[in-house]
Design an enzyme around this catalytic site. Sequence first.
Site, PDB file in Angstrom:
ATOM      1  N   LYS A 172       0.859  -1.168   0.000  1.00 25.48           N
ATOM      2  CA  LYS A 172       0.000   0.000   0.000  1.00 25.48           C
ATOM      3  C   LYS A 172       0.904   1.230   0.000  1.00 25.48           C
ATOM      4  CE  LYS A 172      -1.883   2.991   1.942  1.00 25.48           C
ATOM      5  NZ  LYS A 172      -1.848   4.489   1.631  1.00 25.48           N
ATOM      6  N   GLU A 247       9.033   2.028  11.282  1.00 29.75           N
ATOM      7  CA  GLU A 247      10.075   3.046  11.134  1.00 29.75           C
ATOM      8  C   GLU A 247       9.350   4.376  11.031  1.00 29.75           C
ATOM      9  OE1 GLU A 247      12.094   4.992   8.012  1.00 29.75           O
ATOM     10  OE2 GLU A 247      12.149   5.882  10.001  1.00 29.75           O
ATOM     11  N   CYS A 281      13.198  11.360   7.052  1.00 29.98           N
ATOM     12  CA  CYS A 281      13.108  11.139   8.498  1.00 29.98           C
ATOM     13  C   CYS A 281      14.470  11.206   9.181  1.00 29.98           C
ATOM     14  CB  CYS A 281      12.444   9.795   8.784  1.00 29.98           C
ATOM     15  SG  CYS A 281      13.260   8.385   7.995  1.00 29.98           S
ATOM     16  N   GLU A 382       8.916  17.127  15.069  1.00 33.00           N
ATOM     17  CA  GLU A 382       9.306  16.870  13.682  1.00 33.00           C
ATOM     18  C   GLU A 382       8.536  17.800  12.748  1.00 33.00           C
ATOM     19  OE1 GLU A 382      10.197  13.012  10.939  1.00 33.00           O
ATOM     20  OE2 GLU A 382       8.196  13.104  11.825  1.00 33.00           O
TER      21      GLU A 382
END
Length: 479
Positions: A172, A247, A281, A382
């Site tokens: 996906k 992750e 990331c 973040e």
Amino acid sequence: MDDLRNYIGGQFVAHSSSQWLDNLEPATGSHICRVPLSDASDIDAAVAAARAAQPAWGALSHSERADWLDRIADALEARYEEVATLESRDTGKPITLARAVDAHRSVSNFRFFAGMLREHEHEVFEMASATNYVINKPVGVGALITPWNLPLYLLSWKVAPAIGMGNTVVCKPSELTPLTADLLMRVIDEVGLPAGVVNLVHGDGAGAGAPLVAHSDVDLVSFTGGTATGEKVAASAAPAFKKLSLELGGKNSSIVFADCDMESTVAGVVRAGFLNQGQVCLCGSRVLVEDSAYDEFRDRFVEAVEAMRIGDPSDEATDLGALISESHLAKVQGYVELAKREGGVLLTGGTSCVPSGFEGGNWMAPTVIEGLSPDSRCATEEIFGPVVTIHPFSSEDEAVAIANNTRYGLAGSVWTSDLDKGRRVSEAIDTGMVWVNTWLHRDLRVPFGGVKDSGVGREGGKWSLDFFSEAMNVCVKHD
């Protein structure tokens, strides 16, 4: 481009609903194609195809499955420029980056895990009265969910070891960047991979991602994406005791000591902060600088940031492209406004910077902010965009304390000419990986993943082979 279709059981098929999503080019805002918004019935069909294909696929030897990975790698390599062009157009990243990172790694991931499979040997443990040997059996059907920032790079990172260890999978991809996932399915179809081994369902998280993770016939879930979504994935998968690899996000520090090589450090920290418009990331979005070198580093860093070329992603001279979407741009700009309210000072950027002819795109100048407390929201949350905060420190202990004062623990870098200090500081950081005097210098054999809110588990090298398999011990007593 034509409307995209799902790939289920070796066939490109229409999704079951009438709902579509327009895929827009980040650099221009122009329409690329329509993406199916699939639902649970499409997931059911894909999981059923994967389940039906798994016994025969899992019965192949490691060497036989490695041969299939090499065939996929060869076919992808033949489409190298197409991969790069599609990725650049779909994500807004510069074509040079799409070639050097995305196209290159999508091929090397398949080749690397093919080699790992051929080298894989069963572990043997001898006792005085028996021999134990460990075999790695397939887990079953895997759900592979990937983000928009490195679409094929991360999809190939999961598909290769997953099917290499005998699993079948349902992929996906992000609905924002579907083009190279579709290309991978065309490649898989072209090489004749047995039907049902790899399936793909397009859609968003609510319509396709959630029913995939929750499906009773899915045995493992490998997810790369945001921490908030990862929490939902974990909550859905955990009650069924599915193998889970997450992750997630990061708020990573680049720690600069006064004894560093200033020229190479500035270049490295700029790259760490702004690669892919800061939409990685692993990016070093908080720069910690020893106070005795702070002024020199800050001035040279800002000068280097301002020298980066922002423009047409298809231009070979472009360093920075567009952000992924209008909503993401608004989120990043919101953090810049928050930084001002928190007492931050903009050293550069913070504004829109639309190249001529790209007025419909999602553009933002690379931004450097100083004067923020290391505990401020902009310094600890973040942002996932071209925004870097810079902070002074006076000692190793203070640098480590600042680096560790976030909910995340994914990556980081340390810059110093004293390698003993580099190693000492690295080992004190609560994180999954640290680079010394470099950044994103990847060896595919090493573990990849984070701690705290940056995720659960490790992938890469033998860690991927372990995750995508079940270790079984057989003890044979001697006569």
